[in-house]
Write an enzyme that holds these catalytic residues in place. Structure first.
Site, PDB file in Angstrom:
ATOM      1  N   HIS A 190      -3.653   6.763   2.827  1.00  0.00           N
ATOM      2  CA  HIS A 190      -4.041   5.715   2.196  1.00  0.00           C
ATOM      3  C   HIS A 190      -5.277   5.370   2.818  1.00  0.00           C
ATOM      4  CE1 HIS A 190      -4.087   1.656   1.242  1.00  0.00           C
ATOM      5  NE2 HIS A 190      -3.734   1.137   2.639  1.00  0.00           N
ATOM      6  N   CYS A 248       0.840  -1.167   0.085  1.00  0.00           N
ATOM      7  CA  CYS A 248       0.004  -0.111  -0.017  1.00  0.00           C
ATOM      8  C   CYS A 248       0.741   1.454  -0.113  1.00  0.00           C
ATOM      9  CB  CYS A 248      -0.955   0.059   1.283  1.00  0.00           C
ATOM     10  SG  CYS A 248      -2.117  -1.443   1.056  1.00  0.00           S
ATOM     11  N   ASN A 271     -10.251  -0.230   0.359  1.00  0.00           N
ATOM     12  CA  ASN A 271      -8.865  -0.177   0.429  1.00  0.00           C
ATOM     13  C   ASN A 271      -8.364  -0.695  -1.031  1.00  0.00           C
ATOM     14  OD1 ASN A 271      -5.906  -0.551   0.421  1.00  0.00           O
ATOM     15  ND2 ASN A 271      -6.128  -1.444   2.756  1.00  0.00           N
TER      16      ASN A 271
END
Length: 333
Positions: free
Chosen positions: A252, A112, A282
């Site tokens: 994020h 990520c 996500n």
């Protein structure tokens, strides 16, 4: 004036397939309320069978090139945890499909945090004079590596791609990147992992449960908040910005509670935070460029705004960066 990497184009894409919390609750032990209260996610986009990460990356990459008003770049970087194949890398295929056969292209694997690691790589090439234009894409089809009945991971992740074009310019231009802060701690590698499928532990067979993505939620939450906050504070310090001068925090999009905790520690109100995880989940390496594109398309992120980016991912890895938003055409995801 100091040479800098300047963001001059952006593109985003999510697949059309929508999986709502209600749809998940029909096939696993969960509920819409349970997912929303713990993650802030209402729905996510997922690829259809036969659609791969490269397919997402090509659309987002083409949109970014169009936004920048160019046809090609000097190199292509793809941040992803879900390459089309273990070998070869996916970036060369993406570059070829975008009409850039012969251009250097490679994958970056930092989960990520991958987009920020790719941003640092592009920045080095541009400021060092090795390249004049870079196409950076973050793309993941995370639904393809999740155990179908794992309620700790499947409700969280979605698929998508975001891309930016960066060009060589000057540090006082809108779109110029500030210092990029990166870090890692391999002693925490087991917090976010696919246990089997690599050279350390080969798959025992096609149904090996260790071939799916796994995450230790509570320690990941704690480390994510700590590392994202510290990296963002350092990037902001290097830029000479106060908390009040941050117009948009683009963190994020892992979990709404994480976003709230990071924003609070940075003294940035949630009204100045980009949030799109409620509808895309996500999206791993695609998370930050997707959030940037959506915030700009919605009018939350305007020309001249100071944007603070921060992320945390497997490895574990983390990073942060700053930039002032340029005047570019934007189409949201």
């Amino acid at each position: 004036m100091k040479r800098a990497a300047v963001l001059c184009g952006i593109g985003a894409w999510v697949p059309p397939g929508v999986v709502t919390n209600e749809a998940l609750s029909a096939v696993m032990d969960t509920t819409d309320e349970w997912i929303r209260t713990r993650t802030g996610i209402r729905e996510r986009r997922v690829v259809e069978p036969g659609t791969a990460t490269s397919d997402l990356a090509v659309v987002a990459g083409r949109r970014a090139l169009d936004s920048a008003g160019v046809k090609s770049a000097d190199l292509v970087i793809l941040a992803t945890t879900t390459p089309d194949h273990p070998c070869p890398a996916t970036a060369p295929d993406v570059a070829a499909r975008l009409g850039m056969t012969g251009v250097p292209a490679w994958d970056v694997a930092a989960v990520c945090s991958g987009f920020l690691y790719g941003l640092a790589t592009a920045n080095a090439f541009l400021t060092g004079g090795t390249a004049e234009r870079v196409l950076l894409i973050g793309a993941d089809a995370f639904s393809t590596i999740l155990a179908p009945n794992d309620r700790s991971t499947r409700p969280i992740f979605g698929d998508g791609a975001g891309a930016v074009v960066l060009r060589a310019g000057e540090s006082d231009e809108p779109g110029a990147l500030g210092d990029i802060v990166l870090g890692s701690d391999g002693s925490l590698r087991d917090l976010i992992t696919i246990p089997a499928g690599g050279s350390r532990t080969p798959l025992s067979g096609p149904d090996d449960p260790d071939g799916y993505f796994a995450m230790q939620g509570k320690p990941v939450f704690r480390h994510a908040v700590t590392r994202m906050t510290a990296a963002a504070q350092e990037a902001r310090r290097r830029a000479g910005w106060s908390a009040e001068e941050v117009d948009c925090l683009v963190a994020h999009q892992a979990n709404y509670r994480i976003l709230q905790a990071v924003a609070a520690k940075l003294d940035v109100p949630m009204t100045r935070c980009a949030v799109n995880l409620d509808r895309v989940g996500n999206t791993a390496a695609a998370s930050i460029p997707l959030a940037l594109a959506d915030a700009a398309a919605d009018g939350q992120l305007k020309t001249g705004h100071r944007a603070l980016l921060t992320a945390f991912g497997g490895g574990v890895t983390w990073g942060a960066a700053t930039l002032t938003w340029p005047d570019i055409p934007v189409e949201g995801s």
